[in-house]
Design a protein around this motif. Sequence first.
Motif, short mmCIF file in Angstrom:
data_model
loop_
_atom_site.label_atom_id
_atom_site.label_comp_id
_atom_site.label_asym_id
_atom_site.label_seq_id
_atom_site.Cartn_x
_atom_site.Cartn_y
_atom_site.Cartn_z
N THR A 1 0.85 -1.19 0.00
CA THR A 1 0.00 0.00 0.00
C THR A 1 0.88 1.24 0.00
O THR A 1 1.73 1.39 0.87
N ASN A 2 0.65 2.11 -0.96
CA ASN A 2 1.51 3.29 -1.11
C ASN A 2 0.66 4.56 -1.14
O ASN A 2 -0.10 4.80 -2.07
N PHE A 3 0.79 5.35 -0.07
CA PHE A 3 0.16 6.67 0.00
C PHE A 3 1.24 7.75 0.16
O PHE A 3 0.97 8.82 0.71
N ARG A 4 2.45 7.49 -0.31
CA ARG A 4 3.52 8.48 -0.19
C ARG A 4 3.12 9.79 -0.88
O ARG A 4 2.60 9.79 -1.99
N LYS A 5 3.36 10.88 -0.17
CA LYS A 5 3.14 12.24 -0.69
C LYS A 5 1.67 12.51 -1.03
O LYS A 5 1.36 13.51 -1.69
N ALA A 6 0.78 11.65 -0.59
CA ALA A 6 -0.65 11.91 -0.80
C ALA A 6 -1.09 13.06 0.09
O ALA A 6 -0.54 13.29 1.17
N THR A 7 -2.10 13.79 -0.36
CA THR A 7 -2.65 14.92 0.41
C THR A 7 -4.12 14.66 0.69
O THR A 7 -4.89 14.35 -0.22
N PHE A 8 -4.48 14.79 1.97
CA PHE A 8 -5.87 14.59 2.38
C PHE A 8 -6.41 15.92 2.90
O PHE A 8 -5.75 16.62 3.66
N GLY A 9 -7.66 16.24 2.51
CA GLY A 9 -8.22 17.55 2.82
C GLY A 9 -9.08 17.59 4.05
O GLY A 9 -8.61 17.42 5.17
N ILE A 10 -10.39 17.79 3.89
CA ILE A 10 -11.30 18.10 5.00
C ILE A 10 -11.22 17.06 6.10
O ILE A 10 -10.96 17.36 7.26
N SER A 11 -11.48 15.82 5.77
CA SER A 11 -11.40 14.73 6.75
C SER A 11 -11.25 13.42 6.00
O SER A 11 -11.73 13.27 4.88
N SER A 12 -10.58 12.46 6.66
CA SER A 12 -10.30 11.17 6.04
C SER A 12 -10.54 10.07 7.06
O SER A 12 -10.18 10.21 8.23
N PHE A 13 -11.11 8.97 6.58
CA PHE A 13 -11.50 7.90 7.48
C PHE A 13 -10.91 6.57 7.00
O PHE A 13 -11.22 6.11 5.89
N PHE A 14 -10.07 5.99 7.87
CA PHE A 14 -9.50 4.67 7.63
C PHE A 14 -9.91 3.72 8.77
O PHE A 14 -9.16 2.84 9.16
N GLU A 15 -11.11 3.89 9.27
CA GLU A 15 -11.57 3.09 10.40
C GLU A 15 -11.70 1.62 10.00
O GLU A 15 -12.21 1.29 8.94
N ASN A 16 -11.21 0.74 10.89
CA ASN A 16 -11.34 -0.71 10.71
C ASN A 16 -10.73 -1.20 9.40
O ASN A 16 -11.13 -2.25 8.88
N VAL A 17 -9.76 -0.47 8.89
CA VAL A 17 -9.10 -0.88 7.66
C VAL A 17 -8.05 -1.95 7.96
O VAL A 17 -7.35 -1.88 8.97
N LEU A 18 -7.92 -2.92 7.08
CA LEU A 18 -6.88 -3.93 7.19
C LEU A 18 -5.77 -3.63 6.19
O LEU A 18 -6.01 -3.55 4.99
N PHE A 19 -4.55 -3.44 6.72
CA PHE A 19 -3.36 -3.27 5.88
C PHE A 19 -2.55 -4.56 5.99
O PHE A 19 -1.82 -4.78 6.96
N GLY A 20 -2.68 -5.42 5.00
CA GLY A 20 -2.06 -6.73 5.08
C GLY A 20 -0.60 -6.74 4.67
O GLY A 20 0.17 -7.60 5.11
N GLY A 21 -0.19 -5.84 3.80
CA GLY A 21 1.20 -5.78 3.36
C GLY A 21 1.91 -4.56 3.91
O GLY A 21 1.43 -3.89 4.83
N HIS A 22 3.06 -4.28 3.35
CA HIS A 22 3.82 -3.10 3.75
C HIS A 22 3.03 -1.85 3.42
O HIS A 22 2.52 -1.69 2.30
N SER A 23 2.88 -0.95 4.37
CA SER A 23 2.08 0.28 4.19
C SER A 23 2.99 1.49 4.32
O SER A 23 3.70 1.63 5.32
N ASP A 24 2.95 2.36 3.33
CA ASP A 24 3.85 3.51 3.31
C ASP A 24 3.04 4.80 3.16
O ASP A 24 2.42 5.04 2.12
N PHE A 25 3.03 5.61 4.23
CA PHE A 25 2.38 6.92 4.22
C PHE A 25 3.42 8.04 4.36
O PHE A 25 3.10 9.13 4.79
N SER A 26 4.65 7.76 3.99
CA SER A 26 5.72 8.75 4.14
C SER A 26 5.42 10.01 3.35
O SER A 26 4.89 9.96 2.24
N ASP A 27 5.71 11.15 3.96
CA ASP A 27 5.58 12.47 3.33
C ASP A 27 4.14 12.83 2.98
O ASP A 27 3.90 13.78 2.24
#
Length: 605
Positions: free
Chosen positions: A321-347
């Motif tokens: 899962t790659n969210f590098r350099k992603a931009t989130f605005g008003i509000s974001s919801f990752f409730e009860n999400v399953l990340f089974g592999g390597h997850s990258d939210f860097s930057d």
Amino acid sequence: MVPRNVIIRILLSILIILALLTGAVQAQKLKEVNANDILKQIENGENVYLKNASIKGELNLSKIILKTDPNTIGSGSELKVVESEIEIRDSFFQNDVDFSNTVFRKTLTIFRSSVSGKTNFSRVIFVKGAFFTYTKFSDNSAFTDADFAEFAYFASTNFSSTNFDNANFETEATFDSANFSNRAYFRNANFSRKTSFKGVNFENANFMNSNFNEANFKSANFKGYANFNDVNFNGADFENANFGSYAEFSNVNFNGANFLSAFFSNSARFVNSNFSNAYFYNASFEADANFANASFNNSNFEDANFRGITHFTIARFNGETNFRKATFGISSFFENVLFGGHSDFSDMISQGYIDFSQANFTNNTEFMRASFLGNTNFYKANFTKQVEFYLTIFNGDYTIFRDAKFRDRVNFYFTKFNKVDFSNTEFTKIALHGADFKSMEVLWIDIKNALDFDGATYVKLIKNFRELERFDDADDAYYNYKQQRQNKDKDYSWLLWDVTIGYGVKPEYTLGWIVWIIISCAIYYYSKGGSIRTKYNKGNEFISSSNIHAILNAVFFSIAAFLTIEYGDWKPTGRYRWLVVLEGFFGWLFLSLFIVTLVNVIIRP
């Protein structure tokens, strides 16, 4: 001298006049052909070849007698059979065209022509394919239930309202650069081979329940509503596609999806959709984006921009899962999400509220250099492998990790918090080197055995506990800090202060020593009979081991000696006088240490 802008205007006028003259010449070249003549040719089985024709009258196959497809006889929906090859180029149809309920055995070509009336190809079977390239359908056109057994070419075709519901494309279908100026229906259509909609313009498009083997919508422009609900894609390419209104992709199966640099001007829904591989690199969601309950194998949202409310609630990311350099605005919801592999939210940047509550990260996770500008919630999140928050910024009023579980190492190197809540959080190993926080809600007992030693971090934690009036935690943290520092520096000169006064925060240690010295000396006085005697007797009066009063006398005498006060009826004798002196010395020493330590603990700054 003539001004330059005047010359340009003259040249443009000349070009326009030439274009009009050319069109007039072309219009004059069109020869008028009666539709009945064409129908008679088809009825006789003759091939039809027309170019630069203006076809007058309704071209309706129901007006002539044709053979019936034997496979449809008695079915109640017989199909007529056309054996002729029909090729019409650069022509103009003045009236309606109705070729419905027909089997074309040979290729049908209507190339670079214009149909001013309604066009009906419903329930048509194109056995040898169909060419409609560069053709313009000015009115409604229907291809419902049509079957394209071979190629279907609609490149650069212009449609008004068109309907391809239940159409079947058995081989390659091309709609490149086509223009759909009104409604375009492809509901329940089936695209068995490669399909291309590159550079297409849609006003409103509905592909609900369609099936694509391989679909190419590169640079497609959907001006209005785009509906792809319940579609199956064996490969879908929407690179640089533009969705000007609502985009619906709910309950869709993507066996490979490319939305590179796609632009969603309005809400985009991918609810309950399945992605084997999802590529949303540099995609832009200008309004709300909903991926609730979606399933991803490998996914890439690097540099994606989510400006509205974003939902990934209950989504499953089974691979990378790659969210590098992603931009989130008003509000974001990752409730009860399953990340089974390597997850990258860097930057990544979260400009509003973001919620990872009860999310489950089963592999290594990175939030390095991420910026959380709004409030952040990791309530009851579960991290199975190592987590990195290196140089991460939490600028919101609060950051919650309450009841979260870090089952491996978590690094908060140089992380910045305002207020962070680690209440009831489970740590295996935590590093806070260089971390900065205004307030941290955490119990010392929860991090004591997991915290990496860093002097500056300990000092901040001690200060934090005192500001929160959690003085017991502050004392325990300080005591642990002194022990860790002593072990790290291999400086054992402080060992005495550790065991006697707990570095000034453990008065119970000193009290324990006081009790131990008094009891030990009392036992010694008692067990070595004759160690004390009454001052009123000339002879020695030994303490008898069988007399309980003798034990109490020994304890009394030891206390008196420790406190260096009057011994009452007793005083030391012989060599035990030196023991009494030594006990008195320790009495002054430990009482002083006890009082100082006690005052240090009771009187807080």
